[in-house]
Write a protein that holds these residues in place. Structure first.
Motif, short mmCIF file in Angstrom:
data_model
loop_
_atom_site.label_atom_id
_atom_site.label_comp_id
_atom_site.label_asym_id
_atom_site.label_seq_id
_atom_site.Cartn_x
_atom_site.Cartn_y
_atom_site.Cartn_z
N PRO A 190 9.59 1.34 0.35
CA PRO A 190 9.45 0.31 -0.67
C PRO A 190 10.36 -0.91 -0.48
CG PRO A 190 9.57 2.48 -1.69
CD PRO A 190 9.85 2.67 -0.23
N ASP A 206 8.79 -3.09 2.10
CA ASP A 206 7.47 -3.58 1.67
C ASP A 206 7.60 -4.79 0.73
OD1 ASP A 206 4.70 -3.59 1.60
OD2 ASP A 206 4.52 -1.73 0.45
N SER A 255 0.80 -1.23 0.00
CA SER A 255 0.00 0.00 0.00
C SER A 255 0.83 1.28 0.00
CB SER A 255 -0.92 0.01 1.22
OG SER A 255 -0.14 0.15 2.40
N GLY A 256 2.16 1.14 0.18
CA GLY A 256 3.00 2.33 0.25
C GLY A 256 3.07 2.93 1.64
N GLN A 257 2.59 2.23 2.65
CA GLN A 257 2.62 2.76 4.01
C GLN A 257 4.00 2.68 4.64
OE1 GLN A 257 -0.55 0.19 5.54
NE2 GLN A 257 -1.85 1.98 5.77
#
Length: 144
Positions: free
Chosen positions: A44, A47, A39-41
């Protein structure tokens, strides 16, 4: 056993270190970090390391600066007249301040230099230009 995939909410314990081994952040003593995979929270480079992991899995992830907070941008430093800083704002090297753009966006900055005439503010993230290492453990997966 469920493996994490994009869209799942994942809870991880982590310790982040710099190239010299210095810890810059950790979930020790706090709740695990909770985020939605893909989700980009989170940065990168971290993630993309999560998909395929299961609860209890541990790994060490090396994240180059380009996949973390990016390279330092020397154009992100700006000198402003000291007279433009309100008197109630304490100024010292390393002070963290927030500026607001005309559009209402808040930008965190750090005081990196000051003298009687001007203050130099740096809008780079404090970890910009740094390669990072994370020791992570998946503690929960809420699958979609």
């Amino acid at each position: 056993m469920t493996n994490a995939k994009a869209g799942d909410t994942v809870h991880i314990k982590y310790t982040g270190t710099l190239a010299d081994g210095q810890v810059f952040d950790s979930s020790d003593g706090r709740e695990p970090l909770k985020f939605v995979v893909g989700s980009g929270q989170i940065i990168p480079g971290l993630d993309v390391a999560i998909p395929g992991m299961a609860v209890g899995d541990k790994k060490t992830v090396d994240v180059p600066c380009a996949q973390a907070y990016g390279a330092r941008n020397e154009n992100a430093q700006h000198a402003i007249p000291r007279s433009e800083v309100p008197d109630d704002i304490p100024l010292q090297l390393g002070a963290q301040l927030q500026l607001q753009t005309p559009q209402g966006q808040t930008i965190p900055v750090t005081v990196v230099d000051l003298n009687a005439d001007e203050v130099v503010l740096d809008a780079n993230h404090s970890l910009a230009g740094q390669d990072l290492t994370f020791a992570i453990e998946v503690v929960r997966i809420d699958a979609v």
